[in-house]
Write a protein that holds these residues in place. Structure first.
Motif, mmCIF file in Angstrom:
data_model
loop_
_atom_site.group_PDB
_atom_site.id
_atom_site.type_symbol
_atom_site.label_atom_id
_atom_site.label_comp_id
_atom_site.label_asym_id
_atom_site.label_seq_id
_atom_site.Cartn_x
_atom_site.Cartn_y
_atom_site.Cartn_z
ATOM 1 N N GLN A 99 -172.227 -25.708 -0.552
ATOM 2 C CA GLN A 99 -173.149 -24.763 0.077
ATOM 3 C C GLN A 99 -174.361 -24.521 -0.825
ATOM 4 O O GLN A 99 -175.503 -24.455 -0.358
ATOM 5 C CB GLN A 99 -172.443 -23.443 0.368
ATOM 6 N N LEU A 100 -174.114 -24.404 -2.132
ATOM 7 C CA LEU A 100 -175.235 -24.215 -3.054
ATOM 8 C C LEU A 100 -176.174 -25.406 -2.986
ATOM 9 O O LEU A 100 -177.405 -25.251 -2.948
ATOM 10 C CB LEU A 100 -174.725 -24.022 -4.481
ATOM 11 N N TRP A 101 -175.627 -26.622 -2.990
ATOM 12 C CA TRP A 101 -176.455 -27.826 -2.912
ATOM 13 C C TRP A 101 -177.353 -27.792 -1.685
ATOM 14 O O TRP A 101 -178.546 -28.058 -1.761
ATOM 15 C CB TRP A 101 -175.557 -29.063 -2.883
ATOM 16 N N ARG B 134 -188.313 -16.203 8.027
ATOM 17 C CA ARG B 134 -187.075 -15.466 8.308
ATOM 18 C C ARG B 134 -185.863 -16.216 7.759
ATOM 19 O O ARG B 134 -184.989 -15.619 7.116
ATOM 20 C CB ARG B 134 -186.922 -15.245 9.814
ATOM 21 N N HIS B 135 -185.809 -17.532 8.001
ATOM 22 C CA HIS B 135 -184.694 -18.313 7.476
ATOM 23 C C HIS B 135 -184.691 -18.304 5.951
ATOM 24 O O HIS B 135 -183.639 -18.251 5.318
ATOM 25 C CB HIS B 135 -184.758 -19.754 7.998
ATOM 26 N N TRP B 136 -185.873 -18.373 5.355
ATOM 27 C CA TRP B 136 -185.980 -18.327 3.891
ATOM 28 C C TRP B 136 -185.396 -17.012 3.369
ATOM 29 O O TRP B 136 -184.634 -16.993 2.400
ATOM 30 C CB TRP B 136 -187.446 -18.473 3.474
ATOM 31 N N LEU B 137 -185.735 -15.910 4.009
ATOM 32 C CA LEU B 137 -185.221 -14.606 3.580
ATOM 33 C C LEU B 137 -183.711 -14.515 3.755
ATOM 34 O O LEU B 137 -183.001 -13.961 2.898
ATOM 35 C CB LEU B 137 -185.913 -13.495 4.359
ATOM 36 N N LEU B 138 -183.183 -15.053 4.851
ATOM 37 C CA LEU B 138 -181.743 -15.013 5.063
ATOM 38 C C LEU B 138 -180.996 -15.797 3.984
ATOM 39 O O LEU B 138 -179.887 -15.417 3.576
ATOM 40 C CB LEU B 138 -181.402 -15.578 6.449
ATOM 41 N N MET B 139 -181.606 -16.850 3.492
ATOM 42 C CA MET B 139 -180.950 -17.658 2.462
ATOM 43 C C MET B 139 -180.915 -16.963 1.108
ATOM 44 O O MET B 139 -180.138 -17.334 0.226
ATOM 45 C CB MET B 139 -181.632 -19.023 2.348
ATOM 46 N N GLN B 140 -181.736 -15.940 0.932
ATOM 47 C CA GLN B 140 -181.702 -15.203 -0.327
ATOM 48 C C GLN B 140 -180.377 -14.457 -0.491
ATOM 49 O O GLN B 140 -179.938 -14.192 -1.621
ATOM 50 C CB GLN B 140 -182.876 -14.223 -0.418
ATOM 51 N N GLN B 141 -179.734 -14.098 0.608
ATOM 52 C CA GLN B 141 -178.425 -13.438 0.512
ATOM 53 C C GLN B 141 -177.403 -14.374 -0.112
ATOM 54 O O GLN B 141 -176.608 -13.976 -0.964
ATOM 55 C CB GLN B 141 -177.968 -12.987 1.896
ATOM 56 N N ARG C 12 -178.145 -16.940 -2.047
ATOM 57 C CA ARG C 12 -178.538 -17.164 -3.433
ATOM 58 C C ARG C 12 -178.069 -16.002 -4.311
ATOM 59 O O ARG C 12 -177.628 -16.213 -5.442
ATOM 60 C CB ARG C 12 -180.055 -17.343 -3.544
ATOM 61 N N GLU C 13 -178.151 -14.794 -3.815
ATOM 62 C CA GLU C 13 -177.689 -13.637 -4.588
ATOM 63 C C GLU C 13 -176.190 -13.729 -4.853
ATOM 64 O O GLU C 13 -175.716 -13.373 -5.945
ATOM 65 C CB GLU C 13 -178.019 -12.340 -3.845
ATOM 66 N N ALA C 14 -175.434 -14.226 -3.890
ATOM 67 C CA ALA C 14 -173.996 -14.405 -4.103
ATOM 68 C C ALA C 14 -173.736 -15.450 -5.190
ATOM 69 O O ALA C 14 -172.844 -15.280 -6.033
ATOM 70 C CB ALA C 14 -173.321 -14.813 -2.802
ATOM 71 N N ARG D 48 -174.430 -13.804 -8.564
ATOM 72 C CA ARG D 48 -173.343 -12.929 -9.019
ATOM 73 C C ARG D 48 -172.177 -13.752 -9.577
ATOM 74 O O ARG D 48 -171.558 -13.366 -10.580
ATOM 75 C CB ARG D 48 -172.875 -12.040 -7.871
ATOM 76 N N ALA D 49 -171.903 -14.900 -8.946
ATOM 77 C CA ALA D 49 -170.836 -15.770 -9.448
ATOM 78 C C ALA D 49 -171.182 -16.315 -10.831
ATOM 79 O O ALA D 49 -170.311 -16.395 -11.713
ATOM 80 C CB ALA D 49 -170.591 -16.912 -8.464
ATOM 81 N N TRP D 50 -172.431 -16.681 -11.037
ATOM 82 C CA TRP D 50 -172.857 -17.131 -12.362
ATOM 83 C C TRP D 50 -172.702 -16.015 -13.394
ATOM 84 O O TRP D 50 -172.279 -16.254 -14.534
ATOM 85 C CB TRP D 50 -174.306 -17.612 -12.330
ATOM 86 N N ASN D 51 -173.046 -14.781 -13.019
ATOM 87 C CA ASN D 51 -172.897 -13.661 -13.953
ATOM 88 C C ASN D 51 -171.437 -13.475 -14.347
ATOM 89 O O ASN D 51 -171.126 -13.210 -15.517
ATOM 90 C CB ASN D 51 -173.438 -12.374 -13.330
#
Length: 521
Positions: free
Chosen positions: A341-343, A393-400, A402-404, A407-410
């Motif tokens: 999913q990240l890829w 709009r799709h770009w903004l939705l993908m930020q959610q 990316r934030e996940a 958090r996993a990296w943190n």
């Protein structure tokens, strides 16, 4: 093909006070000192401070390397050594008068062609921009000049900065100094090749898809992909200051020593002029003094981007060496997210960002080919068009998502200080200028893989803006350079740099290229 040295298009250096200063002759070479051709920038800076060399001598060393190898390597494709000598004389005069601007004063450097230099072309390898002239220096050039560093020229890039090779119809093909039949990488391939060949003491490149990391790995030099946002990109690839800072893309140094990377990074980090009154940068320090102090995760390969044994074997060997040195080493550990999913999201957001550089016809073609941004297509050749046509709009939705991932990296870096992984799936591959990058393949463990599969190692950490330092750990089993990508938490730049410095102290450093033995070839 235009001439490779273009003094007619560059801004000349001038003495600020018009004074003429008689300088001492360059100090004769001392056999006990490092070969000036391969001397790290921080050693050159120390010699300048002690009066053991001059900026003029350093510039002349770089020009000698350019004269010897430019015809084969073609790394610095725009140069003005006359202006560089003038700037070096000014630097030597400042030192003689006790007015040095700091350790970089008098150290020669080059800059990736995509960064603006006032009066010079910025083409990004696009023939239609061959007549373009920049009106002002990019921020990184401006800052390095302010520190007294001496600009030599610009280094080659691929067309539109979109290849893991560095060739274009404006300036031709750049070759790897270790093997002239192979790529030096891209898009900062000219940067790595120039530093590797002794033509420059350091260079500034950019990285959105491993553009700093794969060239360092292929050429056996050091590079640092900085945390996103800490180095201003104004003046890079048509980027301007303001609210439209490029997503994912960063700038960073290429050099022959990990200590050079930190020295240069400290000179170019910090807010752009408009933001400087409101905030300043203070990167967290790294207190570790030994490799044994580090908690190390080692990921030599991944099912989504298999790594050739020549590269994965070198990283595995390094992991065992770290264990023997007393470091805490964990094998094949990964952050707790769906890497596939990240890829997918990385490729979509990558191509959304680079769509800024598409002309109207190319964008119209992308619109016609675009698929569903939230579908399950994982093929790069399709995703690049969907990403280029992504709606806001799709770009903004993908930020959610990316934030996940962030958090996993943190959480991951709560358990580890650094992640060691490949910068690319193979060592430098043979030059291949047929077709488009996404149509090509590379051989990984005897099997063909899409060239674009290597972007996994770019986006894995790059999507979330993490710093990555590449350090040479080779040669690999095939005799070519091999590097390791050292990833740290966001804004942990000094941690990945410290680890690279300690690796260098342990013997993992720059090795001069093969062309060094045949300067008159």
């Amino acid at each position: 093909m235009p001439p490779q040295v273009r003094p007619d298009v560059v801004r000349r250096a001038h003495d600020n006070n018009g004074a003429t200063v008689t300088l001492p002759d360059p100090v004769p070479a001392d056999p006990s000192r490092p070969d000036v051709r391969w001397m790290p920038a921080h050693i050159a800076a120390a010699q300048l401070a002690r009066g053991e060399t001059t900026a003029l001598a350093l510039v002349e060393s770089c020009q000698a390397a350019w004269d010897a190898h430019h015809g084969q390597v073609n790394a610095i494709v725009l140069a003005d050594f006359e202006a560089a000598r003038e700037a070096a004389l000014q630097s030597d005069a400042r030192r003689q008068a006790g007015r040095s601007r700091g350790p970089l004063d008098g150290v020669p450097f080059s800059i990736k062609e995509s960064f603006d230099v006032a009066g010079w072309p910025t083409t990004c390898g696009v023939p239609g921009r061959a007549d373009h002239r920049a009106g002002a220096d990019a921020v990184v050039v401006e800052r390095l000049r302010a520190h007294g560093a001496v600009l030599l020229g610009k280094t080659n890039v691929p067309l539109g900065l979109r290849d893991w090779q560095s060739y274009n119809a404006v300036y031709g093909t750049t070759r790897n100094p270790h093997d002239l039949s192979r790529t030096p990488g891209g898009s900062s391939g000219g940067s790595a090749a120039a530093v590797c060949a002794g033509m420059s003491y350091f260079d500034i490149g950019s990285d959105i898809g491993s553009s700093l990391r794969n060239p360092a790995h292929y050429c056996g030099v050091f590079s640092h992909k900085s945390s996103h946002g800490i180095v201003p990109l104004r003046g890079h690839g048509n980027a301007r200051a303001g609210f439209a800072e490029q997503d994912i893309n960063v700038a960073g140094p290429v050099a022959r020593s990990a200590r050079d990377l930190e020295l240069v990074l400290r000179a170019i980090v910090g807010p752009d002029a408009a933001d400087a009154p409101a905030w300043q940068l203070d990167l967290p320090p790294c207190d570790h003094t030994r490799l044994a102090d580090f908690r190390v995760a080692v990921l030599p390969s991944h099912p989504l981007a298999e790594v050739d044994a020549a590269v994965s074997g070198a990283i595995e060997q390094l992991g065992h060496q770290l264990e023997a040195a007393g470091a805490q080493v964990a094998w094949n550990v990964r952050p707790d997210f769906d890497a596939a999913q990240l890829w997918r999201i990385y490729v979509l957001l990558l191509r959304a960002t680079t769509s800024f550089h598409m002309d109207d016809a190319a964008f119209a073609d992308a619109l016609a080919r675009a698929g569903d941004p939230h579908g399950d297509d994982a093929d790069y050749a399709s995703l690049q068009f969907t990403g280029a046509a992504l709606s806001h709009r799709h770009w903004l939705l993908m930020q959610q998502a990316r934030e996940a991932f962030a958090r996993a990296w943190n959480r991951f870096f709560g358990d580890f200080d650094v992640l060691l992984c490949p910068a690319a799936s193979t060592t430098a591959f043979a030059l291949d200028e047929q077709g488009e990058p996404w149509q090509r393949t590379i051989q990984v463990n005897g099997q063909p893989w899409p060239l674009t599969s290597q972007l996994f190692w770019a986006g894995h950490s790059g999507l979330c803006g993490l710093p990555s330092t590449v350090a040479p750990i080779g040669p690999a089993r095939d005799g070519l350079p091999v590097g390791v990508q050292i990833v740290a938490r966001r804004y942990g730049d000094l941690t990945s740099l410290r680890f690279a410095q300690l690796l260098e102290d342990a013997g993992h450093g720059f090795r001069p290229p093969r062309i060094a033995s045949s300067p008159n070839r």
